[in-house]
Design a protein around this motif. Sequence first.
Motif, short mmCIF file in Angstrom:
data_model
loop_
_atom_site.label_atom_id
_atom_site.label_comp_id
_atom_site.label_asym_id
_atom_site.label_seq_id
_atom_site.Cartn_x
_atom_site.Cartn_y
_atom_site.Cartn_z
N UNK A 1 40.11 45.22 64.94
CA UNK A 1 40.04 46.63 64.56
C UNK A 1 39.59 46.78 63.11
N UNK A 2 38.83 47.82 62.85
CA UNK A 2 38.41 48.12 61.49
C UNK A 2 39.19 49.29 60.90
N UNK A 3 40.19 49.77 61.64
CA UNK A 3 40.98 50.90 61.17
C UNK A 3 42.10 50.43 60.25
N UNK A 4 41.71 49.71 59.21
CA UNK A 4 42.67 49.22 58.23
C UNK A 4 42.78 50.22 57.09
N UNK A 5 43.86 50.09 56.33
CA UNK A 5 44.00 51.00 55.19
C UNK A 5 44.90 50.39 54.13
N UNK A 6 44.65 50.79 52.89
CA UNK A 6 45.58 50.54 51.79
C UNK A 6 46.57 51.69 51.73
N UNK A 7 47.65 51.48 50.98
CA UNK A 7 48.52 52.60 50.69
C UNK A 7 47.80 53.63 49.85
N UNK A 8 48.22 54.87 49.94
CA UNK A 8 47.56 55.95 49.20
C UNK A 8 47.66 55.77 47.68
N UNK A 9 48.59 54.93 47.22
CA UNK A 9 48.77 54.75 45.78
C UNK A 9 48.02 53.54 45.23
N UNK A 10 47.21 52.89 46.05
CA UNK A 10 46.46 51.73 45.58
C UNK A 10 45.30 52.17 44.71
N UNK A 11 45.29 51.68 43.49
CA UNK A 11 44.25 52.04 42.55
C UNK A 11 44.07 50.90 41.56
N UNK A 12 42.96 50.87 40.88
CA UNK A 12 42.72 49.84 39.88
C UNK A 12 43.72 49.97 38.75
N UNK A 13 44.26 48.83 38.31
CA UNK A 13 45.15 48.80 37.16
C UNK A 13 44.48 48.00 36.05
N UNK A 14 44.49 48.48 34.81
CA UNK A 14 43.77 47.81 33.73
C UNK A 14 44.46 46.58 33.16
N UNK A 15 45.61 46.19 33.70
CA UNK A 15 46.33 45.02 33.18
C UNK A 15 45.48 43.76 33.31
N UNK A 16 45.51 42.92 32.27
CA UNK A 16 44.71 41.70 32.33
C UNK A 16 45.35 40.63 31.45
N UNK A 17 44.76 39.44 31.46
CA UNK A 17 45.24 38.32 30.65
C UNK A 17 44.04 37.53 30.16
N UNK A 18 44.28 36.59 29.24
CA UNK A 18 43.19 35.77 28.71
C UNK A 18 42.59 34.88 29.79
N UNK A 19 43.32 34.63 30.87
CA UNK A 19 42.84 33.74 31.93
C UNK A 19 42.10 34.48 33.04
N UNK A 20 41.98 35.79 32.94
CA UNK A 20 41.33 36.53 34.02
C UNK A 20 39.92 36.01 34.26
N UNK A 21 39.62 35.68 35.50
CA UNK A 21 38.32 35.14 35.87
C UNK A 21 38.25 33.63 35.82
N UNK A 22 39.30 32.97 35.31
CA UNK A 22 39.29 31.52 35.20
C UNK A 22 39.42 30.86 36.57
N UNK A 23 38.59 29.84 36.80
CA UNK A 23 38.61 29.04 38.02
C UNK A 23 39.11 27.65 37.63
N UNK A 24 40.25 27.25 38.13
CA UNK A 24 40.86 25.98 37.76
C UNK A 24 40.88 25.04 38.96
N UNK A 25 40.34 23.84 38.80
CA UNK A 25 40.48 22.82 39.83
C UNK A 25 41.82 22.12 39.63
N UNK A 26 42.77 22.46 40.47
CA UNK A 26 44.10 21.86 40.38
C UNK A 26 44.06 20.43 40.89
N UNK A 27 43.40 20.25 42.02
CA UNK A 27 43.08 18.96 42.63
C UNK A 27 41.71 19.12 43.26
N UNK A 28 41.06 18.03 43.67
CA UNK A 28 39.72 18.17 44.26
C UNK A 28 39.65 19.10 45.47
N UNK A 29 40.80 19.39 46.09
CA UNK A 29 40.79 20.29 47.26
C UNK A 29 41.60 21.56 47.05
#
Length: 286
Positions: free
Chosen positions: A2-30
Amino acid sequence: MSKDFSYGDDYTYLPATSVNSGAWIEVLPDIYCLTIQIVNICFVKNHKSNHFVLIDAGMPKSADKIIEMTEEHFGKNSRPEAIILTHGHFDHVGALVDLVKHWDVPVYAHKLELPFLTGKKSYPKPDPGVEGGLVAKASAMFPNEPVNLGSSVVELPADGSVPEMPDWRWVHTPGHSPGHISLYRDTDRVLVAGDAFITVKQDSLYKVMVQDREVHGPPRYFTTDWEAAKKSVQTLATLNPAIAVTGHGEPMYEEELTEGLEELVNTFDQTAIPDFGRYVDREQDQ
């Protein structure tokens, strides 16, 4: 599907961020960790098939970023075999509906989380009055209504196995939410802990922004059962994990992790459980 999915009505972008935002870390090879603003999602590859799964689904309005990073690291038009949820709080399902629509993949969660993922029930409201820093104080503005994935979200197998993740098992670690799970691989003692414990003081705005690494209990403003949360941390400590990826904060390894978890277990009542708050007071009144 089904494509009749939905978020809650209060879902919105929040400006909270950190210095690691966007960081891709290889924890292990997999195993890879991607930070989306202030929360981590994980990609786990299958050695035999080269397929992969996604664990958790980031912040609201982050689907494009998650898809972009997925294709950058796994190839154009790549998609996970499934999405596994540690729990359904807004910062772990913020892009979930868009990702499922785009990828057409199943989602798995603990049976106690299903009402919060099928539009039937909202979590208890976050507590901005709980002891903590500015993030805790701002939690009243966080989305709290349930997403609705209908039949696309499926209960995890009762035997503890994890679909599309051979060699892994799920462990019920409630407290932060009723159906919170952590994921563990016995062969190399790797733990994906969700928010059962975290490696940054999440209710402190400064520490969230700079990602000061230290083991802490679950985020205070969303944790409603502190007795269960304490038992969950004790359960995870007995696994003696060598590596832990948590929902907030940087991955932690070996001695630093062992010592941090031991300290948290020994001081949980003093350092994790807040001195005051809506859910603390409720437990004390019982």
